[in-house]
Design a protein around this motif. Structure first.
Motif, PDB file in Angstrom:
ATOM      1  N   SER A 180       0.824  -1.205   0.000  1.00 40.20           N
ATOM      2  CA  SER A 180       0.000   0.000   0.000  1.00 40.20           C
ATOM      3  C   SER A 180       0.858   1.254   0.000  1.00 40.20           C
ATOM      4  N   PHE A 181       0.308   2.300  -0.617  1.00 34.69           N
ATOM      5  CA  PHE A 181       0.974   3.592  -0.720  1.00 34.69           C
ATOM      6  C   PHE A 181      -0.077   4.685  -0.555  1.00 34.69           C
ATOM      7  N   PRO A 182       0.261   5.800   0.092  1.00 35.91           N
ATOM      8  CA  PRO A 182      -0.662   6.945   0.129  1.00 35.91           C
ATOM      9  C   PRO A 182      -0.629   7.663  -1.216  1.00 35.91           C
ATOM     10  N   PRO A 183      -1.685   8.368  -1.578  1.00 31.91           N
ATOM     11  CA  PRO A 183      -1.663   9.134  -2.828  1.00 31.91           C
ATOM     12  C   PRO A 183      -0.485  10.101  -2.855  1.00 31.91           C
ATOM     13  N   GLY A 184       0.221  10.130  -3.979  1.00 29.11           N
ATOM     14  CA  GLY A 184       1.358  11.018  -4.122  1.00 29.11           C
ATOM     15  C   GLY A 184       2.631  10.512  -3.493  1.00 29.11           C
ATOM     16  N   TRP A 185       2.640   9.243  -3.031  1.00 29.38           N
ATOM     17  CA  TRP A 185       3.835   8.713  -2.373  1.00 29.38           C
ATOM     18  C   TRP A 185       4.994   8.658  -3.348  1.00 29.38           C
ATOM     19  N   GLU A 186       6.162   9.086  -2.909  1.00 26.52           N
ATOM     20  CA  GLU A 186       7.356   9.076  -3.742  1.00 26.52           C
ATOM     21  C   GLU A 186       8.452   8.248  -3.087  1.00 26.52           C
ATOM     22  N   VAL A 187       9.305   7.654  -3.919  1.00 21.87           N
ATOM     23  CA  VAL A 187      10.445   6.891  -3.413  1.00 21.87           C
ATOM     24  C   VAL A 187      11.400   7.840  -2.702  1.00 21.87           C
ATOM     25  N   PRO A 188      11.819   7.513  -1.489  1.00 24.19           N
ATOM     26  CA  PRO A 188      12.784   8.376  -0.803  1.00 24.19           C
ATOM     27  C   PRO A 188      14.064   8.514  -1.626  1.00 24.19           C
ATOM     28  N   PRO A 189      14.697   9.680  -1.614  1.00 25.87           N
ATOM     29  CA  PRO A 189      15.930   9.887  -2.386  1.00 25.87           C
ATOM     30  C   PRO A 189      16.992   8.854  -2.044  1.00 25.87           C
ATOM     31  N   GLY A 190      17.596   8.295  -3.078  1.00 21.52           N
ATOM     32  CA  GLY A 190      18.666   7.335  -2.880  1.00 21.52           C
ATOM     33  C   GLY A 190      18.211   5.921  -2.584  1.00 21.52           C
ATOM     34  N   ASP A 191      16.907   5.693  -2.456  1.00 26.20           N
ATOM     35  CA  ASP A 191      16.396   4.353  -2.168  1.00 26.20           C
ATOM     36  C   ASP A 191      16.168   3.624  -3.489  1.00 26.20           C
ATOM     37  N   ALA A 192      16.969   2.611  -3.761  1.00 24.93           N
ATOM     38  CA  ALA A 192      16.915   1.945  -5.065  1.00 24.93           C
ATOM     39  C   ALA A 192      16.120   0.644  -5.046  1.00 24.93           C
ATOM     40  N   VAL A 193      15.721   0.147  -3.891  1.00 23.98           N
ATOM     41  CA  VAL A 193      15.092  -1.175  -3.858  1.00 23.98           C
ATOM     42  C   VAL A 193      13.785  -1.182  -3.078  1.00 23.98           C
ATOM     43  N   PHE A 194      13.359  -0.057  -2.606  1.00 26.83           N
ATOM     44  CA  PHE A 194      12.176  -0.034  -1.745  1.00 26.83           C
ATOM     45  C   PHE A 194      10.949   0.430  -2.522  1.00 26.83           C
ATOM     46  N   GLY A 195       9.767  -0.014  -2.039  1.00 23.82           N
ATOM     47  CA  GLY A 195       8.511   0.510  -2.561  1.00 23.82           C
ATOM     48  C   GLY A 195       8.283   0.168  -4.013  1.00 23.82           C
ATOM     49  N   VAL A 196       7.851   1.188  -4.791  1.00 25.20           N
ATOM     50  CA  VAL A 196       7.458   0.923  -6.161  1.00 25.20           C
ATOM     51  C   VAL A 196       8.638   0.596  -7.052  1.00 25.20           C
TER      52      VAL A 196
END
Length: 390
Positions: free
Chosen positions: A350-366
């Motif tokens: 799950s993600f909140p609307p407008g969720w963005e990958v944290p800077p420098g995170d290459a393997v997390f989330g979307v």
């Protein structure tokens, strides 16, 4: 259903039995009863099995009452089981009755109006069929010969009156459904498909949705279309609906995580999986780095990015090309104002609307989602919508 009731004593002192027609109760109290049975599908099945009037009410109110209050189920064709979001819906996975092994080699075109639509090439190279399977039980299965085996069919959908099959960005075919041959005296040589043209500026249609009595379509470039299959001249079957406010199509993923439409009450929502900016490298693989939700202002025909979708939750199955909005489903462990995306292994993220990958995170989330699902093909997870069970 007419259970016995005790009638008040008659003049002779004896009690007279009375039949009361519970099936004739007004819709308002029955609807309230049905609402209180959510989210347990076992209780809803019992309601449907009571009598024909209750079953008719369930069918009539399912889209407005049941679907918004139940998170969708996942069908895993490999294990042939339907898996609920939580045990509050089903205590254990439901066995899927369809023999999907018979559809081996078929390509999933979509899940639409309670059916899975698959394209299957027959024993002959000159025979291509579409297999239509009932989404819940698999008990209903039919096969329809497609217009030509030479076309690259990429999407199909059911409306209340037609089966639509898309083979290019220029044209599609339609067939009356569920009865493709309503005239008993007509030739039995095969289904009579009708060819329609799409607007010249349209791209590939990847989704069809019924919204407030209208049949809307969405392309891979997030263009909005309206289909009028009954009574309109063939030249006006499909019209482009001009709508402003969206980013350029190169800024979001168009196929693997293509745009998805969902009806959330009286709002039309659009989910876009935004891509990271171009770096200038020709061979760059751009990953998804944001999940954005847009709402359509129908008065101004303008899409507006939403920071919140309120009490709604969105469920998206990218491989099944489907999306659905649910409301007030906290009893199932669902958080409101979240986008849930189906992953391999019968999991949701799950993600909140407008969720963005944290800077420098290459393997997390979307980013991880892109790697995990980027090459998914049939068999895949498919959403099964509760409103289509009955």
């Amino acid at each position: 259903m007419k259970p016995l009731e005790t009638h008040p004593l008659t003049a002779g002192g004896s009690a007279m039995p009375e039949f009361r027609d519970w099936g004739g109760l007004p819709e308002l109290p029955l609807s309230e009863l049905l609402r209180r049975l959510l989210p347990c599908l076992r209780s809803i099945y019992a309601f449907a099995a009571t009598c024909q009037p209750w079953r008719r009410l369930l069918r009539a109110s399912a889209a407005d009452l049941l679907s918004p209050g139940l998170p969708p189920l996942l069908l895993d064709p490999r294990s042939r089981s339907v898996v609920p979001f939580s045990q509050a819906v089903l205590a254990q996975p439901l066995a899927y009755r369809a023999d999907l092994t018979a559809a081996e080699g078929a390509n999933l075109l979509s899940a639409s109006r309670g059916h899975h639509l698959l394209r299957h090439r027959g024993a002959s190279d000159w025979e291509t069929r579409i297999i239509i399977i009932d989404a819940l039980t698999g008990a209903e299965r039919r096969e329809v010969t497609l217009p030509s085996p030479l076309f690259a069919y990429h999407y199909a959908a059911l409306t209340a009156s037609h089966l639509l099959v898309f083979h290019s960005k220029h044209a599609f075919f339609s067939l009356p459904f569920p009865d493709p041959n309503p005239n008993p005296n007509a030739s039995a040589s095969g289904p009579r498909w009708t060819k329609h043209s799409l607007p010249r500026s349209a791209s590939y249609v990847t989704g069809v949705l019924e919204f407030r009595g209208r049949v809307l379509g969405l392309t891979d470039r997030a263009q909005l279309l309206e289909f009028r299959l009954c009574g309109s001249p063939q030249s006006q079957t499909v019209q482009m609906l001009p709508a402003a406010g969206l980013p350029d199509a190169t800024a979001f993923n168009q196929w693997c995580f293509g745009p998805r439409l969902a009806a959330a009450g009286d709002r039309l929502l659009l989910v876009l999986f935004m891509l990271e900016p171009k770096s200038g490298s020709i061979v760059q693989t751009r990953l998804v780095n944001k999940v954005a939700v847009y709402g359509l202002d129908l008065a101004r025909m303008r899409w507006e990015e939403m920071e919140s979708i309120g009490a709604y939750s969105l469920f998206v199955d990218c491989t099944g090309k489907t999306a659905v909005a649910c409301r007030d489903v906290g009893s199932c462990g669902v958080e409101e104002n979240r986008i849930y995306v189906a992953f391999p292994g019968r999991r949701w993220r799950s993600f909140p609307p407008g969720w963005e990958v944290p800077p420098g995170d290459a393997v997390f989330g979307v980013r991880a989602m892109g790697r995990a699902m980027g090459t998914c093909t049939w068999p895949s997870q498919i959403l099964v919508y509760p409103r289509l069970f009955f």
